[in-house]
Design an enzyme around this catalytic site. Sequence first.
Site, PDB file in Angstrom:
ATOM      1  N   SER A   1      31.981  80.797 179.786  1.00 19.98           N
ATOM      2  CA  SER A   1      31.245  79.550 179.782  1.00 19.98           C
ATOM      3  C   SER A   1      30.856  79.132 181.207  1.00 19.98           C
ATOM      4  O   SER A   1      30.046  79.807 181.833  1.00 19.98           O
ATOM      5  CB  SER A   1      32.069  78.475 179.077  1.00 19.98           C
ATOM      6  OG  SER A   1      31.292  77.332 178.814  1.00 19.98           O
TER       7      SER A   1
ATOM      8  N   HIS B   1      31.208  80.705 170.746  1.00 20.09           N
ATOM      9  CA  HIS B   1      31.258  80.532 172.194  1.00 20.09           C
ATOM     10  C   HIS B   1      32.404  81.302 172.852  1.00 20.09           C
ATOM     11  O   HIS B   1      32.263  81.765 173.979  1.00 20.09           O
ATOM     12  CB  HIS B   1      31.387  79.039 172.507  1.00 20.09           C
ATOM     13  CG  HIS B   1      31.228  78.691 173.944  1.00 20.09           C
ATOM     14  ND1 HIS B   1      30.071  78.912 174.648  1.00 20.09           N
ATOM     15  CD2 HIS B   1      32.098  78.114 174.822  1.00 20.09           C
ATOM     16  CE1 HIS B   1      30.229  78.494 175.892  1.00 20.09           C
ATOM     17  NE2 HIS B   1      31.440  78.009 176.027  1.00 20.09           N
TER      18      HIS B   1
ATOM     19  N   ASP C   1      26.741  81.281 169.146  1.00 21.30           N
ATOM     20  CA  ASP C   1      26.939  80.196 170.109  1.00 21.30           C
ATOM     21  C   ASP C   1      25.591  79.628 170.536  1.00 21.30           C
ATOM     22  O   ASP C   1      24.704  80.367 170.967  1.00 21.30           O
ATOM     23  CB  ASP C   1      27.684  80.729 171.344  1.00 21.30           C
ATOM     24  CG  ASP C   1      27.835  79.677 172.431  1.00 21.30           C
ATOM     25  OD1 ASP C   1      28.033  78.493 172.093  1.00 21.30           O
ATOM     26  OD2 ASP C   1      27.755  80.043 173.620  1.00 21.30           O
TER      27      ASP C   1
END
Length: 475
Positions: free
Chosen positions: A194, A449, A392
């Site tokens: 991320s 994600h 995601d």
Amino acid sequence: MRWTFGVGAAFVASTIAKPTSSRTVNKRYVEERNGINYNVFEHAATSSKMSFVKNSGICETTPGVNQYSGYISVGEGLNMWFWFFEARQNPKEAPLAAYFEGGPGDGSEYGLFTQHGPCHFVNNETTPSLNPYSFNEYANVLYVDQPIGAGFSYGNVSVNSTKAAAPYVWTLLQAFYDSFPEYENRDFGLWTESYGGHYGPEFVKYILDQNAAIARGDIQGEEIRVTALGINNGWFDARIQEKANVDYAFDNPYRQFINESYHAELLSRYDTNCTPAIERCAATNTSEDCFDAWSSYMNEIEYPLLAAMREGFPTAYPGDIRRQYLRPSSTYVSYLQRADIQKALGAEVNYTDSIGAGAFIYGGDDPRSFLSQLSTIVQAGIPIVSYAGDADYVCNWLGVLQVADEIQWPGQKAFANQTLQPYTLNGVQKGTFKSLDNLIFMRIFEAGHNVPFYQPEASLQIFEQVMKTGGVTPT
């Protein structure tokens, strides 16, 4: 997890531990504090101090596998938490990997307990069980809570930019190597996710720069033999990835959130309002202009897209847009906030899962591009794997792919022109990939994600292959 925001203080550069001129006065001893016996190592080269507990019995319970948890002081009053697990197989020869959670401002226990650590919580149970797909199945793994304030780390300063965070990380690694010299010459991989699309490139670039300074004799320290950078659904470059968010909301494998006319309208907003703001941020690099760029794309793109996503599906989760979505459990948080667990681990403060991204947001860090650092690393020959779960939205695979295609290196054109090929695990397709020399992009099917949460076995195979060979091969 890039969409949580809070408030933090500014970075104070003067507090970083500075190398000294002598490495001959390292000290080791045992010290009792608050009823906890710490093994202490004072590292002369960085004026840092490591205090840790060995074999707490928490999380990694595989017989014969050692673990260490505690603190490394990376500046005056600044204590960065680490949790180190030996490899379950051949730890004396296995490589070393370090994991840094994204956020920014999230503790690395999030990745440890929900994705690829030695233990996890199954079906929201109150105690963890062994994870058969832990990254320490193959490597020795070091989990680090940074910036200060995240997880179990604590101190009187908050970092407000990725660039400011890098020296602290390097200081921690230097103290770790001197305390555990058996790992000094191992292959080293840095893994993140991320916001790690910012962290990973900057941290590795900083390590390479420090290696060069050590080689020149400008500073003292241990050269870190970086052999891999792995980033899962990374947030690298707002110019590329904000536009990709609009495209993904319109056309993705699972659910269409916006129609064709709204897609065109948002692209027009992006070109008219967001692009100039992002370009101004890149030109001036001031906190004010970069914060304005963030405000622009949040107001023009992100908030409208999230509203559209939830209009027909109020419980939608941006990290997994499938109708039957999954998301990692937060059971580990209450577990780590238990006093008996903290005492066993040697933690000196309560666990904070996230300190929020406010300091980074107000410092203008989010829209800053790390494409240049990625390019430097690829040009240096360091293997990079950028892999993304295709369910995601937050850091979606379309944007991650476009970032990979824009990395500047001699193989750029050939890499960008490659088509994605099937990636299999024991004959079952788990995604697609392309690779050229030391650059790899992977799209992972049916994953949100946090890819190792959704596809743990495939993620372990990717991790092991990259750490072992610098590449990936379907099996």
